[in-house]
Design an enzyme around this catalytic site. Structure first.
Site: not given
Length: 282
Positions: A89, A124, A156, A194, A215
């Site tokens: 697994r 991410k 950002k 951004e 963005d």
């Protein structure tokens, strides 16, 4: 990483294998692809089995980045049945996750054929799996954005708010880069900011930065910005342009045809479907 994964699974105390008398028996097994796609994670899967039993024989039939078809035997394992069962697994989890990322990346890259746009990943990623996930993006034909927070400046929305506005954030960042560059072996880190509209984009163009991220722009907005920037760059240093937000397989080509330099897609790592694989003992 492999040792942590095996410890999490209590591979040393597999009561199912103990119950059926797997200890001491010799077996052969195959890992088989159950779909078409791009393979990734072969060395990690091999390490899983070798960590459990150094004497086990593991033979990869394909290398990372290879295009495989449903039904292909991608790995053969010979040795202790116990080691095969205990590692099954964990090995499949690494292989299916990383191959899923590589396969999804390949699908996005195919949409960019014939354009100059490069596909980027993001931060991410799953905690502790970033390097593996970004490696899988490369195997799928994509490119890596910054690895971590120290790689480059990326201002950002919340950075800009904390600094009291776009101009304040850019001035502070450019000043910081000048102060720290002399202490960095790698040289000056790039600055990216951004923006959420054309007015902010025009403000960002006034500063000595390296890249502007658009963005959640529509393709029509991006096309307008690219045209404006192309005209502006004739008399100054070119600033790279990146678009991010709301990009998927259905619309990415429309964005690429605007002439944008980069498209970043968080879904490459946070939403890739697991690649279908199975392990069968013969």
């Amino acid at each position: 990483m492999v040792k942590i994964a095996l410890a999490e699974d209590h591979a040393h105390n597999d009561i199912s294998t103990l119950a059926v008398g797997g200890i001491g028996k010799k077996s052969q097994a195959q890992i088989i692809a159950r779909q078409n796609g791009i393979l990734c994670g072969m060395p990690v899967a091999m390490i899983v089995f070798k960590t459990i039993d150094a004497g086990i024989e593991v033979r990869g039939k394909f290398s990372d980045g290879a295009r495989v078809s449903s039904g292909d035997i991608i790995m053969e394992i010979k040795g202790s049945a116990s080691a095969i069962l205990r590692g099954e697994r964990t090995a499949l989890n690494f292989l299916s996750h990383l191959s899923g990322i590589a396969t999804l990346t390949d699908a996005f890259v195919n949409k960019l054929r014939g354009t100059s746009t490069k596909l980027l990943d993001t931060r991410k990623t799953m905690p502790l799996l970033r390097d593996l996930e970004k490696y899988a993006v490369l195997m799928g034909g994509g490119n890596n954005h910054r690895r971590d927070l120290s790689d480059m400046y990326l201002l950002k929305e919340n950075h800009i708010a904390a600094a009291g506005g776009l101009k304040n954030a850019l001035r502070a960042t450019i000043g910081h880069r000048k102060r720290v560059t002399s202490r960095r072996r790698a040289g000056a880190p790039k600055i990216e900011v951004e923006v959420t509209g054309l007015n902010e984009f025009k403000i960002a163009l006034e500063f000595d930065i390296d890249r502007i991220m658009l963005d959640n722009f529509t393709p029509a907005m991006v096309k307008r910005v690219v045209a404006y920037a192309t005209k502006n760059f004739k008399s100054r240093k070119k600033i790279e342009l990146e678009v991010s937000g709301g990009i998927n397989l259905s619309n990415i080509r429309g964005y690429a045809l605007t002439g944008i330099d980069y498209i970043s897609v968080g879904a490459l790592t946070h939403s890739a479907k697991a690649f279908d694989l199975s392990l069968k003992i013969k």
